[in-house]
Design an enzyme around this catalytic site. Structure first.
Site, short mmCIF file in Angstrom:
data_model
loop_
_atom_site.label_atom_id
_atom_site.label_comp_id
_atom_site.label_asym_id
_atom_site.label_seq_id
_atom_site.Cartn_x
_atom_site.Cartn_y
_atom_site.Cartn_z
N LYS A 26 0.85 -1.19 0.00
CA LYS A 26 0.00 0.00 0.00
C LYS A 26 0.88 1.24 0.00
O LYS A 26 1.74 1.41 0.88
CB LYS A 26 -0.91 0.01 1.24
CG LYS A 26 -1.82 1.24 1.28
CD LYS A 26 -2.90 1.08 2.32
CE LYS A 26 -2.53 1.62 3.67
NZ LYS A 26 -2.56 3.08 3.76
N LYS A 50 -7.35 8.06 -1.68
CA LYS A 50 -8.74 8.45 -1.34
C LYS A 50 -9.25 9.61 -2.20
O LYS A 50 -9.55 10.69 -1.69
CB LYS A 50 -8.86 8.77 0.15
CG LYS A 50 -8.51 7.59 1.04
CD LYS A 50 -8.75 7.88 2.51
CE LYS A 50 -8.41 6.73 3.41
NZ LYS A 50 -6.98 6.33 3.41
N ASP A 90 -13.41 14.13 -5.75
CA ASP A 90 -13.44 15.37 -6.54
C ASP A 90 -14.58 15.23 -7.55
O ASP A 90 -15.34 14.25 -7.50
CB ASP A 90 -12.08 15.56 -7.24
CG ASP A 90 -11.76 17.04 -7.48
OD1 ASP A 90 -12.65 17.78 -7.94
OD2 ASP A 90 -10.61 17.44 -7.21
N THR A 96 -12.60 5.82 9.88
CA THR A 96 -12.73 5.19 11.20
C THR A 96 -12.26 6.13 12.32
O THR A 96 -12.47 5.85 13.49
CB THR A 96 -11.97 3.85 11.28
OG1 THR A 96 -10.66 4.07 10.78
CG2 THR A 96 -12.66 2.77 10.49
O1 C5P Z 1 1.01 0.30 10.98
P1 C5P Z 1 -0.44 -0.07 10.87
O2 C5P Z 1 -0.68 -1.56 10.72
O3 C5P Z 1 -1.29 0.55 11.94
O4 C5P Z 1 -0.88 0.58 9.47
C1 C5P Z 1 -2.19 0.50 9.00
C2 C5P Z 1 -2.33 1.22 7.69
O5 C5P Z 1 -3.72 1.23 7.35
C3 C5P Z 1 -1.88 2.67 7.71
O6 C5P Z 1 -1.38 2.96 6.39
C4 C5P Z 1 -3.14 3.44 7.98
O7 C5P Z 1 -3.13 4.73 7.44
C5 C5P Z 1 -4.16 2.57 7.26
N1 C5P Z 1 -5.53 2.72 7.77
C6 C5P Z 1 -5.88 2.47 9.09
N2 C5P Z 1 -7.17 2.63 9.51
C7 C5P Z 1 -8.09 3.00 8.65
C8 C5P Z 1 -7.78 3.24 7.31
C9 C5P Z 1 -6.46 3.09 6.91
O8 C5P Z 1 -5.04 2.12 9.88
N3 C5P Z 1 -9.33 3.10 9.06
#
Ligand code: C5P
Length: 255
Positions: free
Chosen positions: A35, A64, A67, A138
């Protein structure tokens, strides 16, 4: 059935191409999908995507988009040209924007009329870009949602936006594991659910408040899980990745 390697997405939440490449090299062949989010993309631009694709990796571009339809469609076409495999749009952009995004993603950029391509044994790359919708962030709670004028209960708003996105042709949604269960129950089995906030049993939560294990996420209906720091900041990242892959595999087989 989707293989566990095609279900695990590693978040490259770093600010330079060098750091990203170090993670990719360290994880080797076990991780197929990465990602790339706002941080890395803003720092390094599209070259990081080109480099990952050239190295045989799949890219989930998490920018994300939100627009007017024409602008989002143009951005989706650019992402398709870069070789991105999955990207995110905000479902709250509405049906016209979502349709413009999904139609742009359906354009066959390979020019060969193929829908998939075999990379290495057992690993297939679907050439068509998948569009995933973000419903309610979230980080927002009921009062944040009310503040921006949404009177519906948060949980209902998530289902409403997910339903809108699927009807507009999106391939799936990004959602917490908590939401995944009700989305599956109410909208069926046929769409992708990509779930972040996943922590292997016994690992630290970091800044994630509500976390689930890989097994819990898959059982809740997730098709893919996003994991960042539990792998990238682990003492031995390949071992950490392997344990998660095994947990996904065992859970998916038991379902
Ligand atoms: O390091 P970690 O496992 O917490 O990373 C989770 C990834 O998923 C990060 O890139 C974060 O921005 C993304 N993310 C999240 N919660 C969300 C949406 C995206 O943790 N609700």
């Amino acid at each position: 059935m989707i293989s566990s390697r095609e279900r695990l997405i590693v978040a490259l939440d770093v600010s330079s191409s060098a750091e990203a490449q170090q993670i990719v090299t360290c994880l080797g062949e076990s991780i197929q999908i990465y990602k790339v989010g706002m941080q890395l993309y803003t720092a390094e631009g599209p070259q990081i995507v080109r480099d990952l694709v050239a190295a045989g990796r799949r890219v989930f571009l998490d920018l994300k988009y939100h627009d007017i339809p024409n602008t989002v469609a143009a951005a989706v076409r650019e992402a398709a040209q870069l070789g991105v495999s999955m990207l995110t749009v905000h479902a709250s952009g509405g049906t016209k924007m979502l349709r413009a995004a999904t139609e742009a993603a359906r354009v066959d950029i390979s020019g060969r009329g193929e829908s998939s391509q075999t990379l290495t044994a057992g690993v297939t790359r679907e050439l068509r870009l998948k569009v995933l919708a973000v419903t309610v962030l979230t980080s927002m709670d009921e009062s944040d949602v009310n503040e921006i004028g949404v009177e519906t209960a948060l949980r209902d708003q998530v289902v409403r936006l997910a339903s809108l996105a699927i009807k507009a042709g999106c391939d799936g949604v990004v959602s917490s594991a908590q939401e995944a269960r009700s989305l599956r129950d109410q909208l069926g089995p046929e769409f992708l659910i990509v779930t972040p906030g996943v922590r292997p049993p016994g690992s630290t939560h970091g800044d994630q408040a509500r976390v689930v294990t890989p097994a819990e996420a898959i059982r809740a209906g997730a098709t893919h899980i996003v994991v960042g720091r539990p792998i990238t900041a682990a003492t031995d990242p390949p071992v950490a990745a392997d344990q998660i892959l095994q947990e996904i595999e065992a859970t998916a087989l038991a379902r």
